[in-house]
Design a protein around this motif. Structure first.
Motif, PDB file in Angstrom:
ATOM      1  N   SER A   1       0.839  -1.203   0.000  1.00 51.09           N
ATOM      2  CA  SER A   1       0.000   0.000   0.000  1.00 51.09           C
ATOM      3  C   SER A   1       0.868   1.246   0.000  1.00 51.09           C
ATOM      4  N   THR A   2       0.243   2.368  -0.347  1.00 53.62           N
ATOM      5  CA  THR A   2       0.968   3.638  -0.471  1.00 53.62           C
ATOM      6  C   THR A   2       0.381   4.665   0.489  1.00 53.62           C
ATOM      7  N   LEU A   3       1.265   5.366   1.186  1.00 45.74           N
ATOM      8  CA  LEU A   3       0.883   6.476   2.060  1.00 45.74           C
ATOM      9  C   LEU A   3       1.387   7.760   1.419  1.00 45.74           C
ATOM     10  N   LYS A   4       0.481   8.752   1.276  1.00 48.29           N
ATOM     11  CA  LYS A   4       0.863  10.019   0.655  1.00 48.29           C
ATOM     12  C   LYS A   4       0.869  11.140   1.689  1.00 48.29           C
ATOM     13  N   VAL A   5       1.905  11.975   1.612  1.00 49.41           N
ATOM     14  CA  VAL A   5       2.074  13.079   2.558  1.00 49.41           C
ATOM     15  C   VAL A   5       2.449  14.336   1.771  1.00 49.41           C
ATOM     16  N   LEU A   6       1.880  15.461   2.155  1.00 52.31           N
ATOM     17  CA  LEU A   6       2.275  16.752   1.583  1.00 52.31           C
ATOM     18  C   LEU A   6       3.071  17.505   2.639  1.00 52.31           C
ATOM     19  N   PRO A   7       4.383  17.516   2.536  1.00 49.32           N
ATOM     20  CA  PRO A   7       5.207  18.122   3.594  1.00 49.32           C
ATOM     21  C   PRO A   7       5.217  19.645   3.502  1.00 49.32           C
ATOM     22  N   GLU A   8       5.560  20.234   4.619  1.00 49.63           N
ATOM     23  CA  GLU A   8       5.738  21.687   4.647  1.00 49.63           C
ATOM     24  C   GLU A   8       7.112  22.021   4.080  1.00 49.63           C
ATOM     25  N   VAL A   9       7.157  23.032   3.220  1.00 45.85           N
ATOM     26  CA  VAL A   9       8.425  23.490   2.653  1.00 45.85           C
ATOM     27  C   VAL A   9       8.837  24.765   3.368  1.00 45.85           C
ATOM     28  N   TYR A  10      10.065  24.773   3.867  1.00 46.37           N
ATOM     29  CA  TYR A  10      10.527  25.989   4.545  1.00 46.37           C
ATOM     30  C   TYR A  10      11.803  26.483   3.876  1.00 46.37           C
ATOM     31  N   LYS A  11      12.085  27.767   4.088  1.00 45.06           N
ATOM     32  CA  LYS A  11      13.239  28.395   3.463  1.00 45.06           C
ATOM     33  C   LYS A  11      14.219  28.852   4.527  1.00 45.06           C
TER      34      LYS A  11
ATOM     35  N   TRP B   1      13.117  -3.992   9.214  1.00 46.27           N
ATOM     36  CA  TRP B   1      14.283  -4.585   8.563  1.00 46.27           C
ATOM     37  C   TRP B   1      15.056  -5.401   9.599  1.00 46.27           C
ATOM     38  N   TRP B   2      15.248  -6.693   9.302  1.00 47.04           N
ATOM     39  CA  TRP B   2      15.964  -7.584  10.223  1.00 47.04           C
ATOM     40  C   TRP B   2      17.183  -8.189   9.533  1.00 47.04           C
ATOM     41  N   PRO B   3      18.229  -8.479  10.307  1.00 46.13           N
ATOM     42  CA  PRO B   3      19.382  -9.187   9.736  1.00 46.13           C
ATOM     43  C   PRO B   3      19.012 -10.607   9.323  1.00 46.13           C
ATOM     44  N   ASN B   4      19.781 -11.153   8.415  1.00 50.08           N
ATOM     45  CA  ASN B   4      19.602 -12.509   7.920  1.00 50.08           C
ATOM     46  C   ASN B   4      19.523 -13.495   9.080  1.00 50.08           C
ATOM     47  N   GLY B   5      18.458 -14.296   9.088  1.00 54.52           N
ATOM     48  CA  GLY B   5      18.270 -15.296  10.134  1.00 54.52           C
ATOM     49  C   GLY B   5      17.404 -14.846  11.284  1.00 54.52           C
ATOM     50  N   TYR B   6      17.076 -13.565  11.347  1.00 49.76           N
ATOM     51  CA  TYR B   6      16.296 -13.035  12.475  1.00 49.76           C
ATOM     52  C   TYR B   6      14.914 -12.538  12.058  1.00 49.76           C
ATOM     53  N   GLY B   7      14.663 -12.501  10.770  1.00 46.50           N
ATOM     54  CA  GLY B   7      13.391 -12.000  10.264  1.00 46.50           C
ATOM     55  C   GLY B   7      13.587 -11.472   8.856  1.00 46.50           C
ATOM     56  N   GLU B   8      12.542 -10.923   8.289  1.00 48.13           N
ATOM     57  CA  GLU B   8      12.616 -10.413   6.921  1.00 48.13           C
ATOM     58  C   GLU B   8      13.304  -9.040   6.887  1.00 48.13           C
ATOM     59  N   PRO B   9      14.146  -8.814   5.884  1.00 48.47           N
ATOM     60  CA  PRO B   9      14.733  -7.471   5.722  1.00 48.47           C
ATOM     61  C   PRO B   9      13.789  -6.585   4.905  1.00 48.47           C
ATOM     62  N   SER B  10      12.666  -6.219   5.526  1.00 47.84           N
ATOM     63  CA  SER B  10      11.625  -5.473   4.810  1.00 47.84           C
ATOM     64  C   SER B  10      12.138  -4.095   4.384  1.00 47.84           C
ATOM     65  N   LEU B  11      11.723  -3.674   3.196  1.00 46.44           N
ATOM     66  CA  LEU B  11      12.158  -2.396   2.644  1.00 46.44           C
ATOM     67  C   LEU B  11      10.954  -1.540   2.253  1.00 46.44           C
ATOM     68  N   TYR B  12      11.114  -0.231   2.377  1.00 50.89           N
ATOM     69  CA  TYR B  12      10.118   0.754   1.974  1.00 50.89           C
ATOM     70  C   TYR B  12      10.716   1.636   0.878  1.00 50.89           C
ATOM     71  N   GLU B  13       9.854   2.084  -0.014  1.00 49.87           N
ATOM     72  CA  GLU B  13      10.277   3.069  -1.010  1.00 49.87           C
ATOM     73  C   GLU B  13       9.651   4.418  -0.672  1.00 49.87           C
ATOM     74  N   PHE B  14      10.496   5.409  -0.483  1.00 51.08           N
ATOM     75  CA  PHE B  14      10.056   6.785  -0.254  1.00 51.08           C
ATOM     76  C   PHE B  14      10.322   7.572  -1.543  1.00 51.08           C
ATOM     77  N   LYS B  15       9.252   8.077  -2.145  1.00 48.07           N
ATOM     78  CA  LYS B  15       9.397   8.869  -3.364  1.00 48.07           C
ATOM     79  C   LYS B  15       9.101  10.324  -3.035  1.00 48.07           C
ATOM     80  N   ILE B  16      10.116  11.171  -3.275  1.00 44.91           N
ATOM     81  CA  ILE B  16       9.973  12.609  -3.033  1.00 44.91           C
ATOM     82  C   ILE B  16       9.827  13.294  -4.390  1.00 44.91           C
ATOM     83  N   THR B  17       8.772  14.096  -4.551  1.00 51.50           N
ATOM     84  CA  THR B  17       8.558  14.800  -5.815  1.00 51.50           C
ATOM     85  C   THR B  17       8.494  16.297  -5.565  1.00 51.50           C
ATOM     86  N   ALA B  18       8.927  17.053  -6.576  1.00 53.00           N
ATOM     87  CA  ALA B  18       8.883  18.518  -6.473  1.00 53.00           C
ATOM     88  C   ALA B  18       8.540  19.114  -7.838  1.00 53.00           C
ATOM     89  N   LYS B  19       7.729  20.174  -7.805  1.00 56.59           N
ATOM     90  CA  LYS B  19       7.359  20.891  -9.031  1.00 56.59           C
ATOM     91  C   LYS B  19       7.699  22.362  -8.875  1.00 56.59           C
TER      92      LYS B  19
END
Length: 813
Positions: free
Chosen positions: A224-234, A253-271
């Motif tokens: 599943s995907t979670l979408k967030v609109l972050p605050e931009v500061y200068k 994320w777990w080391p080999n032998g202790y559980g799954e090394p689960s990964l997330y993808e964070f996509k940052i976009t800017a216009k």
């Protein structure tokens, strides 16, 4: 818009007229090999033909066309140049490079033309540059030549590697054209984790001539995907996001032998008003710390991931080739998969090599391999008394930390390899202010506190306690065995808190040795073989340990196999001791996993990725459950080590055989295995086990006045113990003998085998301490200890078996 400048270039030696075809990424050495002007440096003694190149300068030229130069930002980017160079575009001097570990960006707004362009890179001799710096920056200290240049230290030659000073454009080159919108310095920082909630901060700098009209973050967990609109500061430095995000029911994320090394993808976009950009960060959610607590033995050094103590099992990693541009993504996939399959959970990236290619860290992320990451300093003093050197390194550290900090696999930053130990014991200068110590103790902690406070920092390896190589605190390098000529039984006296280096040499795979050593030189002390054994007195050590452990080899082939048997037996004994000591000792990383060329070395996988005996043994000694046998105070004891994070039930089978194939003893029992610990599962006096004969033999030993040796019952010398632990229908095996093999009453194994489909089925009638399957490719298991009453069905992986032999067949007896 990115325009790649990789591919075909041309090059020549400075001062010569004729250009030759070149490839980028690449290097002078590789181009000359591809042109047929130099032979394979790894064959025979060809290495010496490459020495002259390091004194020369070379020029690389690329002609390319650009259709559109109507962009506000025009950059020329070199991801890696090795090492000292001057850069020209259309005869405009852009600047110089002097650090192999930096990415260089040059503004080409004035130099880039529409249509044809000519890029020229003049690569200067690293030897001459070192001498130039040495003459400018006068010092009372005698720095080695390699210390002046930020270049991979192993390329100057090591006790496992050739001297090949690579000179070239070793990573990609490209033009980057855009109108001012650029996402930089992205960092997904884990703030806290519980079963229900992970809190992360997503940071990025957004370069833009105007405030971005829209910035977004999308987080994808594979489902599943979670979408967030972050605050931009200068701020005065530009536009930024630093958004706090809550992730419910996080996949950790777990080391080999202790559980799954689960990964997330964070996509940052800017216009912006005229551009769009996105950056993707693949990372894992996990916490890490090193537990350093006072106890009865000193101070602990235990890695804790997600609140759980982890025993580190693995090896040290060196660059996988002495000619780096030959490496491809597939090489990393294969090697890291091999580490995972050997039940490893940690690799240490050693400080004399390189900050590895992105491929390495991506594969470690995916496979749950923790990485101990050294900064690139090794076994030398360094001129940090001079500002130019410190400032150069600061750029390197900032670039590499930002490049690598999103990888969950990296669990420790470490300042250097062995230099603080060297201050004390090699150079006898105590704890100096400079000579590298300014960087390790001041510069790096300050940079890491700013750029990556999420991981622990360790000043050096080894480091801890009153002595840098203490066994009471920190990590230790155990080299009195092998390097110090001590018998490997002395590993049992090492009670280090974490052993980050220890090792034992062996020849490469037999086929690898024969491919690179000419037939006429396939003798134990030939000049060619000695060129492929870089340690001083290395061959002498191999013979010493063979003779003391198993005997002398009959021929060259036997020498290769016996060396591998002794290597795997030594490391087996060491790892079993360290794991039995859990968590007094909290990690065992042997030296080394891989090789950079075909060589006799400490590796378990040779240069051609052929498995040595130690690799097969690693699968057993690093398994989640390890049954091990000890003979203590007249008792045979079985200990079980568990890395499982919950209690388990198991079945233990113990059998004792003599070498004629008679079963002397058998015991079956149910065992309750505690979580993440060690327990004694069995203990019995040997006098109650039908082993002893009441006949005495003397094992030759010459200690002080006890010249007749140790008195031992003949029955112990004629016996072998097999232990099998069954947990969740998986069998974990081990074997034990009461003396080193040379003192046993060994007899050749009686066995049959057949090839069926893609399997070999071995049926032993009598026990063997080692059966060797010789095939034209690596099989599923090899160098096996063989128990009667058991069939060994081994996948041949498509290989053709040449023969199966007992280790005893190879010994001059």
């Amino acid at each position: 818009m990115r325009i790649s400048l990789d591919g075909k270039w041309k090059f020549k030696e400075v001062g010569q007229n004729e250009y030759y075809e070149a490839s980028v990424p690449g290097c002078v050495q590789l181009d000359l090999i591809n042109l047929g002007k130099l032979p394979d440096p790894f064959y025979a003694t060809n290495e010496v033909l490459f020495y002259d190149l390091e004194e020369k300068d070379f020029e690389y030229v690329k002609e390319f066309d650009v259709d559109n130069v109507d962009f506000q930002v025009k950059k020329l980017v070199f991801e890696g140049i090795d090492t000292v160079s001057e850069i020209y575009l259309n005869d405009h001097y852009l600047g110089k490079t002097d650090n192999m570990f930096l990415k260089y960006e040059f503004d080409v707004s004035l130099a880039l033309k529409k249509g044809k362009n000519i890029l020229k890179v003049v690569l200067l001799s690293p030897i001459k540059e070192a001498e130039r710096l040495k003459s400018i920056y006068q010092s009372s200290y005698s720095y080695p030549q390699r210390s002046w240049i930020r270049k991979s230290q192993y390329s100057y030659g090591w006790d496992w590697g050739p001297r090949i000073l690579q000179i070239g454009i070793w990573k990609s080159v490209y033009l980057e054209l855009h109108n001012g919108l650029e996402i930089q310095d992205e960092f997904v920082k884990v703030e806290s984790i519980s079963d229900e909630l992970a809190i992360v901060k997503v940071f990025a700098k957004i370069n833009c001539f105007e405030k971005p009209s829209e910035v977004g973050i999308e987080i994808f967990d594979g489902c599943s995907t979670l979408k967030v609109l972050p605050e931009v500061y200068k701020s005065k430095d530009g536009y930024f996001i630093d958004e706090r995000i809550e992730i419910e029911n996080p996949k950790l994320w777990w080391p080999n032998g202790y559980g799954e090394p689960s990964l997330y993808e964070f996509k940052i976009t800017a216009k912006s008003s005229n551009e769009f950009q996105e950056k993707k960060v693949t990372t894992g959610l996990r916490t890490v710390r090193v537990i350093k607590e006072k106890d009865e033995y000193g101070e602990s050094f235990i890695f804790e991931i997600n609140g759980k103590k982890i025993f580190a099992k693995g090896a040290n990693w060196i660059p996988a080739d002495s000619i780096l541009p030959r490496l491809k993504e597939e090489d990393y996939k294969e090697l890291i998969k091999m580490a995972k399959d050997a039940n490893m959970n940690m690799l240490r990236v050693w400080g004399g090599g390189i900050y590895e290619y992105d491929w390495f860290y991506r594969e470690c992320d995916k496979n749950g391999i923790m990485v101990w990451q050294d900064f690139m300093f090794a076994c030398a003093i360094y001129p940090d008394e001079f500002d130019f050197f410190v400032e150069n390194f600061k750029k390197e550290a900032e670039y590499q930390i930002k490049r690598l900090r999103n990888h969950p696999c990296i669990v420790l930053w470490c300042g250097n390899n062995e230099n603080n130990w060297g201050f004390r014991d090699w150079w006898h200068i105590g704890d100096p202010e400079f000579l590298g110590n300014k960087i390790y103790k001041k510069v790096l902690p300050e940079i890491l506190a700013k750029l990556d406070p999420t991981r622990p920092y360790h000043i050096s390896s080894p480091y801890g306690g009153e002595h840098p190589n203490s066994e009471k605190a920190g990590d230790k390098h155990t080299w009195d065995i092998w390097a110090g000529w001590k018998n490997y039984i002395y590993y049992k006296h090492d009670n280090a808190r974490f052993v980050s280096e220890f090792g034992f040499q062996a020849a490469a795979h037999l086929d690898t040795m024969k491919r690179y050593i000419p037939l006429k030189d396939q003798t134990i002390f030939s000049k060619t073989l000695r060129m492929h054994e870089k340690q001083e007195e290395g061959l002498e050590r191999l013979i010493r340990y063979m003779a003391g452990s198993i005997g002398l080899p009959k021929d060259f082939d036997s020498f290769v196999y016996l060396s591998q048997f002794v290597q795997k037996e030594a490391i087996k004994l060491a790892v079993e001791h360290y794991r039995k000591n859990k968590f007094r000792t909290a990690g065992a990383l042997y030296w080394q996993l891989n090789d950079c060329w075909p060589v006799i070395s400490w590796s378990s996988i040779d240069y051609l990725k052929r498995r040595k005996a130690l690799y097969y043994e690693s699968k057993r000694i690093f398994a989640k459950f390890l049954p091990m046998v000890e003979y203590e105070d007249g008792k045979l004891k079985v200990y079980v080590v568990s890395d499982e994070l919950k209690p388990k039930q198991g079945q233990l089978n113990i059998t004792i055989w003599n070498f004629d194939g008679q079963k002397l003893y058998e015991k079956n029992l149910a065992v309750e295995i505690p979580e993440n610990g060690v327990f004694e599962a069995f203990s019995e006096k040997v006098e109650n086990m039908n082993i002893l004969k009441g006949e005495w033999l003397y094992i030759p030993k010459h200690v002080e006045t006890a010249v007749i040796g140790d008195k031992i019952d003949r029955g112990l010398l004629e016996s072998i113990v097999f232990v099998s632990l069954f947990v969740d229908e998986v069998e974990y095996e081990n074997y034990f003998v009461f003396e080193k093999p040379i003192n046993l009453e060994l007899k050749p194994c009686q066995f049959e085998y057949e090839i069926k489909d893609d399997y070999i089925i071995i049926k032993p009638k009598t026990p063997a301490i080692c059966l060797i399957i010789e095939a034209d490719r690596d099989v599923e298991d090899n160098f096996i200890f063989a128990k009667p009453e058991k069939e060994y069905k081994i996948n041949l992986n498509g290989g053709q078996v040449r023969k199966v032999c007992d280790l005893l067949d190879l010994i001059e007896r």
